[in-house]
Design a protein around this motif. Structure first.
Motif, PDB file in Angstrom:
ATOM      1  N   ARG A   1       0.835  -1.203   0.000  1.00 21.81           N
ATOM      2  CA  ARG A   1       0.000   0.000   0.000  1.00 21.81           C
ATOM      3  C   ARG A   1       0.870   1.254   0.000  1.00 21.81           C
ATOM      4  O   ARG A   1       2.054   1.208   0.325  1.00 21.81           O
ATOM      5  N   ASP A   2       0.251   2.372  -0.367  1.00 23.68           N
ATOM      6  CA  ASP A   2       0.944   3.650  -0.328  1.00 23.68           C
ATOM      7  C   ASP A   2       1.478   3.871   1.089  1.00 23.68           C
ATOM      8  O   ASP A   2       0.705   3.847   2.057  1.00 23.68           O
TER       9      ASP A   2
ATOM     10  N   LEU B   1      -5.280  -4.377  12.942  1.00 23.46           N
ATOM     11  CA  LEU B   1      -5.730  -3.343  12.012  1.00 23.46           C
ATOM     12  C   LEU B   1      -7.234  -3.154  12.177  1.00 23.46           C
ATOM     13  O   LEU B   1      -8.006  -4.102  12.021  1.00 23.46           O
ATOM     14  N   LEU B   2      -7.651  -1.919  12.477  1.00 25.60           N
ATOM     15  CA  LEU B   2      -9.065  -1.618  12.695  1.00 25.60           C
ATOM     16  C   LEU B   2      -9.714  -0.942  11.489  1.00 25.60           C
ATOM     17  O   LEU B   2     -10.929  -0.751  11.466  1.00 25.60           O
ATOM     18  N   THR B   3      -8.917  -0.563  10.509  1.00 19.73           N
ATOM     19  CA  THR B   3      -9.414   0.145   9.321  1.00 19.73           C
ATOM     20  C   THR B   3      -8.883  -0.565   8.086  1.00 19.73           C
ATOM     21  O   THR B   3      -7.827  -0.205   7.562  1.00 19.73           O
ATOM     22  N   PRO B   4      -9.574  -1.564   7.586  1.00 23.09           N
ATOM     23  CA  PRO B   4      -9.008  -2.423   6.538  1.00 23.09           C
ATOM     24  C   PRO B   4      -8.926  -1.803   5.151  1.00 23.09           C
ATOM     25  O   PRO B   4      -8.149  -2.269   4.320  1.00 23.09           O
ATOM     26  N   GLU B   5      -9.694  -0.764   4.861  1.00 27.72           N
ATOM     27  CA  GLU B   5      -9.739  -0.226   3.515  1.00 27.72           C
ATOM     28  C   GLU B   5      -8.389   0.362   3.096  1.00 27.72           C
ATOM     29  O   GLU B   5      -7.712   1.034   3.891  1.00 27.72           O
ATOM     30  N   ASP B   6      -8.018   0.117   1.850  1.00 32.77           N
ATOM     31  CA  ASP B   6      -6.754   0.620   1.291  1.00 32.77           C
ATOM     32  C   ASP B   6      -6.927   2.092   0.966  1.00 32.77           C
ATOM     33  O   ASP B   6      -7.243   2.484  -0.169  1.00 32.77           O
TER      34      ASP B   6
ATOM     35  N   ALA C   1     -13.105   8.438   8.728  1.00 34.28           N
ATOM     36  CA  ALA C   1     -13.303   9.027   7.398  1.00 34.28           C
ATOM     37  C   ALA C   1     -12.109   8.633   6.544  1.00 34.28           C
ATOM     38  O   ALA C   1     -10.975   9.013   6.840  1.00 34.28           O
ATOM     39  N   TYR C   2     -12.357   7.829   5.500  1.00 30.09           N
ATOM     40  CA  TYR C   2     -11.243   7.344   4.687  1.00 30.09           C
ATOM     41  C   TYR C   2     -11.447   7.709   3.222  1.00 30.09           C
ATOM     42  O   TYR C   2     -12.566   7.779   2.709  1.00 30.09           O
TER      43      TYR C   2
ATOM     44  N   PRO D   1      -6.471  10.136  -2.849  1.00 26.13           N
ATOM     45  CA  PRO D   1      -6.474  11.356  -3.663  1.00 26.13           C
ATOM     46  C   PRO D   1      -7.472  11.301  -4.813  1.00 26.13           C
ATOM     47  O   PRO D   1      -7.892  12.350  -5.326  1.00 26.13           O
ATOM     48  N   GLN D   2      -7.881  10.096  -5.230  1.00 24.36           N
ATOM     49  CA  GLN D   2      -8.788   9.953  -6.360  1.00 24.36           C
ATOM     50  C   GLN D   2     -10.224   9.608  -5.959  1.00 24.36           C
ATOM     51  O   GLN D   2     -11.143   9.783  -6.757  1.00 24.36           O
ATOM     52  N   THR D   3     -10.444   9.127  -4.748  1.00 23.05           N
ATOM     53  CA  THR D   3     -11.780   8.704  -4.326  1.00 23.05           C
ATOM     54  C   THR D   3     -12.225   9.513  -3.116  1.00 23.05           C
ATOM     55  O   THR D   3     -11.509   9.582  -2.114  1.00 23.05           O
ATOM     56  N   PRO D   4     -13.417  10.113  -3.189  1.00 22.29           N
ATOM     57  CA  PRO D   4     -13.883  10.961  -2.084  1.00 22.29           C
ATOM     58  C   PRO D   4     -14.180  10.142  -0.841  1.00 22.29           C
ATOM     59  O   PRO D   4     -14.334   8.915  -0.898  1.00 22.29           O
TER      60      PRO D   4
END
Length: 787
Positions: free
Chosen positions: A437-438, A456-461, A478-479, A482-485
């Motif tokens: 991941r970044d 890990l409590l926030t799995p989204e990349d 809030a996740y 740069p390309q996805t709101p």
């Protein structure tokens, strides 16, 4: 990542054919193609004040009202809405009737109030059932049921006192934990005010000019707020008496009709013999007894930032739960040594617990001071980058000895957000811990004191911003990328499980105007091996058969980088707006910037004049090979503050590469900047045989190298980076017989304030004229400047 052919949108139709393949020769001004006012207007439509309102259903700030409820501002095409959430169920409801509030505020103020744009920053329900609102810094008690009436009240609800006529009677207060007292500064001494009665008590008596209690002045920033920490039981205050009596003064002279306004304040410079020192004290509030800690005066330093106060408080100080002892961290002037000490609150006796020496500089986290004081279990948690990564370590409080590492491996703990001594659990944000991941994406984790693999409590990349409930049971996540709101979820902190989706941002109105997100890029650093991350901004009508001039936006750190975060950001300064004029805009986080490994951050320690420039040039050259529509014969550079410093350095050090530069408010010789920042990154000044180790970082010493077009800009009332920094470069350029351009804002501060729009337009003009080879519209007026 690249930009494909599918991104082409016939820019020539928008730009009127202004994109010449090569810049015009000298004297060909009349032959320049023109950029129309309509082109500037279209570019300006991509500025933040135009695009941000078009992003719907974002949760910018969560305000927790108690352990189980929070509110947030929701926005859509119908304006702002105020929502309240029950955390246990995830139920969302309107927090109050915005139409009734607008009517009541209009009646109270005699001015129209737009229900879709209410400047509410805080609210709660008062004991009598009325709403207690803060609107544009003014408090109101409002009945929104029976009468729809708002009544303005003093910010602290105190009764009038005899001191109300004094200018400093309204000085900012620091409330005690029980909210019964507010501490503030008056005449260099510390006072407290009873919130209910308004009665005031003077706690100290020996404060005097430039030797006051709790005073907030780091030179580059200063305010009237008091810097202190209340004990948990509201009976004691930890603060300091700040000694600046022998510190040199900074002077600014305003521009006006008549005698000028002159500002003077203490401003310690790098290399100065006398800098600010603090004498630590503990004040027993009921008895007004001042206990001076039994130690020499300490450096005015933080373990994290370039002020003793980073976020308005005093972050390097921790009380024990019973208020009997006080733990604090002291840092040496050069930031290489940090000591953890514990003081007896009654006697002032101080015990040294732990010492760490860093060969370059010590930091206690990224964005937050992370060490923790755990006197009940006889332990402390220490943050260190000694393994080349930022990790947490558990130590014995009595001996200072290491028990074991809590976290380890590749990646950094960035911010400890909660520690529960009872369950012996830590919740923290971290970067670089998820392979593939970044490495700049922040995630949220929990880990036990005993260590092991963090959960890990926030799995989204994606990049995650976290707001914990006061008791730590829930968190709002809030996740975005740069390309996805952003998507905003309510989750349980025990296991990260979902309770509800609070908001899902909608960018359809934004995309309807033609907006596109930036492209995330990677390039190799100066060493040809290290991967660097950045962003690429292209015209929405990119025509790959053309050659586009390139603008390198730069902020070299070392405390941050050019990209400034990986969360979704509609505007990112004016990068996309500038791209719409026909430029390729590139921002790269070079070596020497934070969030990666310690060795990455240390890349140019002691040589701040490096400015990441070898990485910028290497990265742009790599991109030029990848994207043939980037014209590396026409490369410009711009930046503000540290970026202004780097811009001039680029023009002087790489004159064959950078052809046009716009340098705003640059700290061009850090001997003319505040001591804490410069001495942390550059080291202490050493002079030998008339030469200084700071000579090489001074831009004016390379002024004779200028070949291209350079615009220097500075606010003449800049109380952060003094305008003398730019004037040193001006003087050197004159002596070197070099042509350049200069723009001074007579009464502007560091960020230019009301002159920002004019500066933006002049920057666009400069790149259009000298880098693109086109004629900008005459005196275009930015929308933000129109009234």
């Amino acid at each position: 990542m690249g930009v494909g052919k599918g991104s082409s949108r016939v820019l020539g139709a928008v730009m009127g054919g202004v994109l010449a393949a090569t810049a015009p020769t000298a004297g060909a001004q009349d032959a320049m193609p023109s950029v129309r006012p309509a082109d500037y207007a279209r570019a300006e439509s991509f500025m933040g004040y135009n695009t941000t309102p078009l992003l719907d259903h974002t949760v910018n700030t969560v305000i927790w009202q108690d352990d189980g409820h929070f509110w947030f501002r929701d926005h859509d095409a119908d304006g702002d809405h105020f929502r309240r959430v029950d955390a246990a169920t995830g139920t969302i409801s309107d927090a109050f009737d915005r139409e009734l509030l607008a009517k009541a505020l209009a009646d109270a103020t005699g001015k129209p109030a737009d229900a879709t744009k209410l400047a509410v920053t805080a609210f709660k329900v008062a004991q009598d059932g009325r709403f207690d609102f803060t609107v544009a810094k003014q408090r109101y008690l409002c009945d929104l049921q029976d009468k729809s009436v708002c009544v303005a009240v003093d910010a602290d609800t105190r009764k009038p006192s005899a001191q109300d006529a004094d200018a400093d009677a309204k000085a900012p207060m620091v409330l005690s934990p029980d909210e019964k007292l507010g501490a503030f500064i008056r005449d260099w001494n510390l006072w407290v005010r009873d919130i209910d009665t308004g009665a005031e008590t003077r706690l100290t008596t020996d404060g005097r000019t430039d030797y006051g209690y709790a005073t907030d002045n780091a030179g580059w920033t200063h305010s009237d707020r008091a810097i202190l920490v209340w004990s948990p039981d509201s009976s004691k205050i930890a603060t300091f008496q700040q000694d600046q009596r022998e510190v040199g003064e900074m002077v600014l002279v305003g521009t006006n009709v008549g005698l000028p306004k002159v500002e003077r304040w203490k401003y310690p410079l790098a290399g100065a013999d006398k800098v600010t020192m603090i004498e630590r004290v503990i004040i027993d509030v009921p008895t007004r007894k001042v206990v001076r800690l039994d130690m020499p005066p300490d450096q005015h330093r933080s373990t994290l930032c370039d002020d003793v106060s980073c976020d308005g408080g005093w972050e390097d100080v921790r009380w024990s739960p019973d208020g009997a002892t006080l733990a604090f961290a002291s840092t040496s002037r050069d930031h290489k040594d940090t000591w953890l000490r514990v003081a007896d609150a009654a006697t002032g006796k101080v015990r040294e617990v732990y010492h760490e020496h860093a060969p370059t500089y010590f930091e206690s986290g990224n964005g937050k001071v992370n060490w923790q004081y755990l006197p009940e279990s006889g332990e402390f948690i220490w943050f260190s980058e000694k393994s080349d990564w930022g990790h947490l370590y558990l130590h014995d409080l009595a001996t200072g000895k290491l028990k074991h590492a809590i976290t380890s491996g590749e990646g950094n703990v960035t911010q400890v957000l909660r520690v529960d001594p009872d369950s012996r659990t830590i919740w923290f944000r971290g970067v670089g811990m998820e392979p593939g991941r970044d490495p700049y994406y922040q995630h949220f984790y929990k880990v036990g004191f005993d260590g092991g693999q963090p959960q890990l409590l926030t799995p989204e990349d994606a990049d995650h911003t976290i707001s914990l409930s006061p008791d730590g049971t829930y968190f709002v996540d809030a996740y975005s990328t740069p390309q996805t709101p952003p998507v905003t979820r309510l989750r349980r902190s025990g296991d990260g499980s979902d309770i509800a989706v609070i908001a899902r941002a909608d960018d359809s109105r934004l995309r309807a105007i033609g907006w596109v997100p930036p492209t995330s890029i990677t390039v190799k650093a100066r060493d040809g091996k290290t991967t660097l991350y950045g962003m690429l901004f292209t015209p929405t009508g990119l025509d790959e058969s053309r050659k586009y001039p390139v603008v390198n936006y730069i902020y070299p750190g070392p405390q941050t980088g050019s990209v400034r975060g990986r969360s979704f950001n509609v505007a990112r300064a004016d990068h996309q707006a500038l791209a719409e004029l026909g430029f390729i805009v590139v921002a790269i986080d070079g070596m020497g910037t934070p969030w990666r490994s310690k060795s990455f951050h240390d890349a140019f320690d002691g040589d701040i004049g490096d400015n990441t420039l070898p990485d910028q040039v290497a990265g742009l050259r790599e991109l030029g090979k990848r994207f043939p529509w980037m014209d590396l014969e026409r490369v410009g550079v711009w930046g503000h503050s540290g970026g202004g410093y780097a811009t001039v350095d680029a023009m002087f050090t790489y004159p064959e590469f950078y052809k046009v530069g716009v340098a705003q408010a640059g700290n061009h010789d850090n001997r003319n900047y505040e001591d804490d920042w410069a001495e942390k990154w550059m080291g202490l000044e050493v002079t030998k045989d008339g030469s200084s180790n700071y000579d090489a970082q001074a831009n004016q010493n390379r002024a004779a190298n200028l070949r291209g077009k350079l615009l220097l800009a500075h606010g003449m009332m800049d109380n952060n980076v003094h305008p003398s920094n730019t004037l040193l470069v001006v003087d050197a350029l004159i002596k070197a017989n070099k042509d350049f351009d200069l723009l001074l804002f007579p009464n502007a501060r560091h960020s230019f304030g009301k002159d920002t729009g004019y500066m933006t337009r002049r920057r666009w003009d400069y790149f259009v004229r000298h880098l693109m080879g086109a004629q900008p519209p005459v005196e275009y007026k930015m929308q933000a400047d129109k009234s």
